[in-house]
Design a protein around this motif. Structure first.
Motif, mmCIF file in Angstrom:
data_model
loop_
_atom_site.group_PDB
_atom_site.id
_atom_site.type_symbol
_atom_site.label_atom_id
_atom_site.label_comp_id
_atom_site.label_asym_id
_atom_site.label_seq_id
_atom_site.Cartn_x
_atom_site.Cartn_y
_atom_site.Cartn_z
ATOM 1 N N SER A 236 0.838 -1.193 0.000
ATOM 2 C CA SER A 236 0.000 0.000 0.000
ATOM 3 C C SER A 236 0.873 1.243 0.000
ATOM 4 N N GLN A 237 0.412 2.278 -0.678
ATOM 5 C CA GLN A 237 1.163 3.531 -0.700
ATOM 6 C C GLN A 237 0.709 4.469 0.414
ATOM 7 N N SER A 238 -0.453 4.141 0.960
ATOM 8 C CA SER A 238 -1.032 5.024 1.962
ATOM 9 C C SER A 238 -0.215 5.043 3.244
ATOM 10 N N ASN A 239 -0.129 6.231 3.849
ATOM 11 C CA ASN A 239 0.456 6.233 5.188
ATOM 12 C C ASN A 239 -0.492 6.906 6.178
ATOM 13 N N ASN A 240 -1.785 6.640 5.966
ATOM 14 C CA ASN A 240 -2.788 7.117 6.906
ATOM 15 C C ASN A 240 -2.876 6.168 8.092
ATOM 16 N N ILE B 149 -4.617 3.601 10.350
ATOM 17 C CA ILE B 149 -5.658 2.581 10.217
ATOM 18 C C ILE B 149 -6.094 2.175 11.617
ATOM 19 N N LYS C 26 4.635 0.524 4.002
ATOM 20 C CA LYS C 26 4.300 0.023 2.672
ATOM 21 C C LYS C 26 3.375 -1.173 2.729
#
Ligand code: ZN
Length: 188
Positions: A59-63, A65, A95
């Protein structure tokens, strides 16, 4: 686990507490206790890596979770009595993200052992950190302990809260505050 031996030990235990293991209602109790014990301690035999390996996604997100209200059932190692409640998990992925159900499986794996709540909380946090190589992880656990409710101090409503914060959840005040806010806790 040698089931025949455990059943025999339970039978002996019944005798020692003054029961008659041969009376109708107790005849199958040793086997039932053995089966239930096998399940409640199955965490010792669970391979966490196998459990989560196929559920780690790129995943590219770094929010952040968040998974709230994961049920927890465990046995305290001091009295072998249940403690139970829920836990809230948060992490910031770098990642890799983990399937939601796998977060719950990690909780099961460490709670199906003889535990103390503090260690259980820390082990869950550490495992998530290891598996996802997250930037930070936070775990909050709120449990009631039957050993204090049914015996001992007999505090029926005492709720024990433990937390473990790693990485940015530990080092960064804003990140920790966001986590506490998202799981509905006031910032201390
Ligand atoms: Zn206890």
């Amino acid at each position: 686990m040698n089931k025949e031996r455990v059943a025999e030990l339970v039978r002996e235990l019944l005798l020692e507490i003054g029961e008659d293991p041969d009376r109708e209602g107790l005849r199958k109790t040793p086997e039932r206790v053995t089966q239930s014990l096998e399940f409640l301690t199955s965490g010792y035999c669970t391979n966490v890596n196998e459990l989560v390996n196929k559920a780690v996604f790129e995943s590219q997100s770094n929010n952040m979770i968040i998974l709230r209200d994961v049920e927890v059932y465990s046995l305290c190692e001091h009295h072998m009595l249940p403690f139970f409640g829920r836990c809230h998990i948060g992490y910031i992925a770098r990642k890799k993200v983990l399937g939601m159900s796998k977060l719950a499986r990690i909780v099961d794996c460490y709670s199906r052992r003889l535990q103390i709540q503090e260690r259980l909380t820390a082990e869950v946090a550490r495992e998530i950190m290891m598996v996802t190589q997250a930037e930070g992880v936070g775990v909050i656990m709120e449990c009631r302990h039957l050993c204090t409710m049914m015996r001992g101090v007999e505090k029926q409503n005492a709720l024990m809260t433990t937390s473990s914060v790693l990485g940015s959840f530990h080092n960064d005040d804003a990140t920790r505050a966001e986590f506490l806010n998202l799981v509905g806790r006031r910032v201390a």
